[in-house]
Design a protein around this motif. Structure first.
Motif, short mmCIF file in Angstrom:
data_model
loop_
_atom_site.label_atom_id
_atom_site.label_comp_id
_atom_site.label_asym_id
_atom_site.label_seq_id
_atom_site.Cartn_x
_atom_site.Cartn_y
_atom_site.Cartn_z
N GLN A 127 28.34 56.09 -20.57
CA GLN A 127 27.11 55.35 -20.76
C GLN A 127 26.45 55.65 -22.10
O GLN A 127 25.51 54.98 -22.48
N ALA A 128 26.95 56.62 -22.85
CA ALA A 128 26.39 56.93 -24.16
C ALA A 128 26.56 55.75 -25.11
O ALA A 128 25.82 55.62 -26.08
N PHE A 129 27.53 54.87 -24.85
CA PHE A 129 27.77 53.72 -25.70
C PHE A 129 26.76 52.60 -25.48
O PHE A 129 26.63 51.71 -26.28
N LEU A 130 26.06 52.61 -24.35
CA LEU A 130 25.15 51.52 -24.02
C LEU A 130 23.89 51.58 -24.87
O LEU A 130 23.43 52.65 -25.24
N PRO A 131 23.31 50.41 -25.16
CA PRO A 131 22.03 50.41 -25.87
C PRO A 131 20.98 51.17 -25.07
O PRO A 131 21.03 51.20 -23.84
N LYS A 132 20.03 51.79 -25.76
CA LYS A 132 19.02 52.62 -25.12
C LYS A 132 18.26 51.84 -24.05
O LYS A 132 17.85 50.71 -24.26
N GLY A 133 18.10 52.45 -22.87
CA GLY A 133 17.35 51.84 -21.78
C GLY A 133 18.13 50.83 -20.96
O GLY A 133 17.59 50.20 -20.08
N LEU A 186 34.28 45.10 -22.33
CA LEU A 186 33.33 44.10 -22.79
C LEU A 186 32.05 44.29 -22.01
O LEU A 186 32.08 44.49 -20.80
N LEU A 187 30.92 44.22 -22.68
CA LEU A 187 29.62 44.37 -22.04
C LEU A 187 28.84 43.09 -22.28
O LEU A 187 28.62 42.71 -23.43
N ASP A 188 28.45 42.43 -21.21
CA ASP A 188 27.70 41.18 -21.30
C ASP A 188 26.39 41.31 -20.56
O ASP A 188 26.31 41.96 -19.52
N GLY A 219 17.63 43.55 -18.57
CA GLY A 219 17.71 45.01 -18.61
C GLY A 219 18.98 45.59 -18.03
O GLY A 219 19.15 46.80 -17.98
N ARG A 220 19.90 44.75 -17.58
CA ARG A 220 21.16 45.23 -16.99
C ARG A 220 22.33 44.53 -17.67
O ARG A 220 22.19 43.43 -18.17
N TRP A 221 23.48 45.20 -17.68
CA TRP A 221 24.67 44.66 -18.32
C TRP A 221 25.85 44.70 -17.36
O TRP A 221 25.97 45.62 -16.54
N ALA A 222 26.72 43.71 -17.46
CA ALA A 222 27.97 43.68 -16.71
C ALA A 222 29.05 44.26 -17.61
O ALA A 222 29.17 43.86 -18.77
N VAL A 223 29.82 45.20 -17.11
CA VAL A 223 30.88 45.83 -17.86
C VAL A 223 32.22 45.37 -17.30
O VAL A 223 32.47 45.46 -16.11
#
Length: 142
Positions: free
Chosen positions: A3-9, A127-129, A134-138
């Protein structure tokens, strides 16, 4: 996925595993958005020259409709020992082709932009969409 790769928050909404080969060879069995993302991601992984901004690229044609997209921006967000995360902004359009007349030119409609992320990694490509706010599908590619 780290999860370190995800944008903050941002938190993860769901995770799907998809074969990298399947995403390239049989896009009819996955969503066109995911197929687009897979093509973008695989282009990064294989070192394919980037597409020129605003070049409209034909997508998939199916059920009297064709999809089109352009890669407007591609920015490196960060790297670590597992790979590199890119932010990708695309525009997408659709065109109607009654009776499956795909060789006939018709007007494209749409042009909306979308931002997604491509994790380029030899061990965990994904891929993250954007999903719900505020949530992303991986979507992990294996």
């Amino acid at each position: 996925m780290d999860q370190a790769f995800l944008p903050k928050g941002v938190t993860l909404q769901s995770s799907h595993r998809i074969s990298r080969m399947h995403a390239c060879l049989k896009p009819g069995r996955i969503t066109s958005q995911l197929a687009l993302g897979a093509l973008i991601l695989l282009g990064f992984i294989k070192g394919v020259a980037p597409v020129q901004a605003a070049e409209v690229i034909p997508g998939r044609c199916h059920m009297d409709m064709c999809s089109w997209f352009s890669i407007e921006e591609k920015d490196l967000v960060g790297t670590d020992r597992d790979g590199a995360l890119f932010r990708v902004v695309t525009k997408s359009w659709r065109s109607q082709h009654p009776g499956g007349s795909y060789d006939r030119r018709t007007p494209r409609r749409g042009g909306g932009t979308a931002t997604s992320y491509a994790l380029c990694s030899k061990t965990h490509p994904a891929l993250l969409d954007a999903g719900t706010p505020g949530r992303w599908a991986v979507n992990e590619l294996d």
